[in-house]
Motif scaffolding. Structure first.
Motif, PDB file in Angstrom:
ATOM      1  N   ALA A 151      43.010 -17.128 -26.859  1.00  0.00           N
ATOM      2  CA  ALA A 151      43.928 -17.060 -25.721  1.00  0.00           C
ATOM      3  C   ALA A 151      43.681 -18.193 -24.727  1.00  0.00           C
ATOM      4  N   PHE A 152      42.444 -18.684 -24.656  1.00  0.00           N
ATOM      5  CA  PHE A 152      42.151 -19.796 -23.747  1.00  0.00           C
ATOM      6  C   PHE A 152      43.036 -21.004 -24.042  1.00  0.00           C
ATOM      7  N   GLY A 153      43.393 -21.180 -25.302  1.00  0.00           N
ATOM      8  CA  GLY A 153      44.159 -22.359 -25.691  1.00  0.00           C
ATOM      9  C   GLY A 153      45.658 -22.194 -25.641  1.00  0.00           C
ATOM     10  N   ILE A 154      46.139 -21.047 -25.174  1.00  0.00           N
ATOM     11  CA  ILE A 154      47.570 -20.783 -25.160  1.00  0.00           C
ATOM     12  C   ILE A 154      48.269 -21.570 -24.058  1.00  0.00           C
ATOM     13  N   GLY A 155      49.344 -22.243 -24.428  1.00  0.00           N
ATOM     14  CA  GLY A 155      50.126 -22.992 -23.450  1.00  0.00           C
ATOM     15  C   GLY A 155      51.597 -22.633 -23.452  1.00  0.00           C
ATOM     16  N   SER A 156      51.995 -21.721 -24.336  1.00  0.00           N
ATOM     17  CA  SER A 156      53.416 -21.397 -24.468  1.00  0.00           C
ATOM     18  C   SER A 156      53.864 -20.286 -23.532  1.00  0.00           C
ATOM     19  N   ILE A 157      52.912 -19.540 -22.963  1.00  0.00           N
ATOM     20  CA  ILE A 157      53.231 -18.401 -22.111  1.00  0.00           C
ATOM     21  C   ILE A 157      52.047 -18.180 -21.184  1.00  0.00           C
ATOM     22  N   ASP A 158      52.307 -17.675 -19.995  1.00  0.00           N
ATOM     23  CA  ASP A 158      51.224 -17.320 -19.090  1.00  0.00           C
ATOM     24  C   ASP A 158      50.308 -16.310 -19.779  1.00  0.00           C
ATOM     25  N   ARG A 159      49.002 -16.528 -19.712  1.00  0.00           N
ATOM     26  CA  ARG A 159      48.063 -15.693 -20.475  1.00  0.00           C
ATOM     27  C   ARG A 159      48.088 -14.239 -20.033  1.00  0.00           C
TER      28      ARG A 159
END
Length: 209
Positions: free
Chosen positions: A25-33
């Motif tokens: 999840a740290f690497g997610i950039g497509s949606i606010d975590r």
């Protein structure tokens, strides 16, 4: 199997959660975590309310990704995540056999990362004859573009795109279905943003004459 255009019924479906782990999840950039976590928890709670089998699979828990996120685990405390080594859960015997053992032919899929650990098993399950629903707002990609392209690739292969709220409303469909009414309503009120606020208001403030 029922016609593919028919609405989802709880007895037809299983939920597959893939790599819902903080390290990814740290690497997610497509949606606010936080929004992503909200949506995944809502989806997991929905599966529990409607009695769907849940298969959770994780990877690299000890070296990078960590365990299933605590909030997700709290929603499905009886589910033990199956650890695997490869990106494609369908190529992992334990994960694939667990899915097959449900005997459900409609798979509802949520996971990280959309570009790999979601796309690969979805394509494999489609090839194996399953009907697959990808919960786009309960998946996360590295960038908005790569997430969207992955969804488009799965859709082109035959997967159906959906959202967690559509899954819940499709399974409930009629608010007079009392067996699941309280559970479904509680999920919407806790996770459904403005819609949930409206439901709460209607319950507490509007009193028919």
């Amino acid at each position: 199997m029922k016609d593919i255009d028919m609405l989802l019924e709880p007895e037809d479906c299983a939920l597959v959660l893939l790599d819902q782990q903080a390290g990814l999840a740290f690497g997610i950039g497509s949606i606010d975590r936080q929004a992503l976590l909200n949506n995944v928890v809502a989806l997991a709670r929905t599966a529990k309310v409607f009695g769907l089998p849940v298969i959770a699979s994780t990877s690299a828990t000890k070296v990078y990704s960590g365990p299933l996120m605590p909030a997700v685990h709290a929603a499905i405390p009886d589910v033990v995540a199956l650890e695997r080594r490869n990106m494609n859960a369908w190529e992992d015997d334990a994960a694939r056999l667990a899915i097959e053992a449900t005997t459900r032919r409609r798979l509802i899929v949520s996971g990280l990362l959309t570009e790999a650990c979601v796309t690969f098993p979805v394509l494999s399950a489609l090839s194996a004859g399953y009907e697959v629903y990808v919960v786009g707002d309960a998946c996360g990609g590295i960038t908005p573009a790569s997430h969207e392209l992955a969804l488009r690739r799965m859709e082109a292969a035959g997967a159906k795109m959906t959202s967690w709220i559509q899954i819940l409303l499709e399974l409930q469909r009629d608010w007079t279905r009392h067996a699941t009414y309280d559970g479904a309503r509680a999920i919407v009120e806790a996770h459904g943003g403005g819609y949930g606020i409206g439901l709460s208001y209607a319950r507490d403030m509007i009193h028919p004459v």
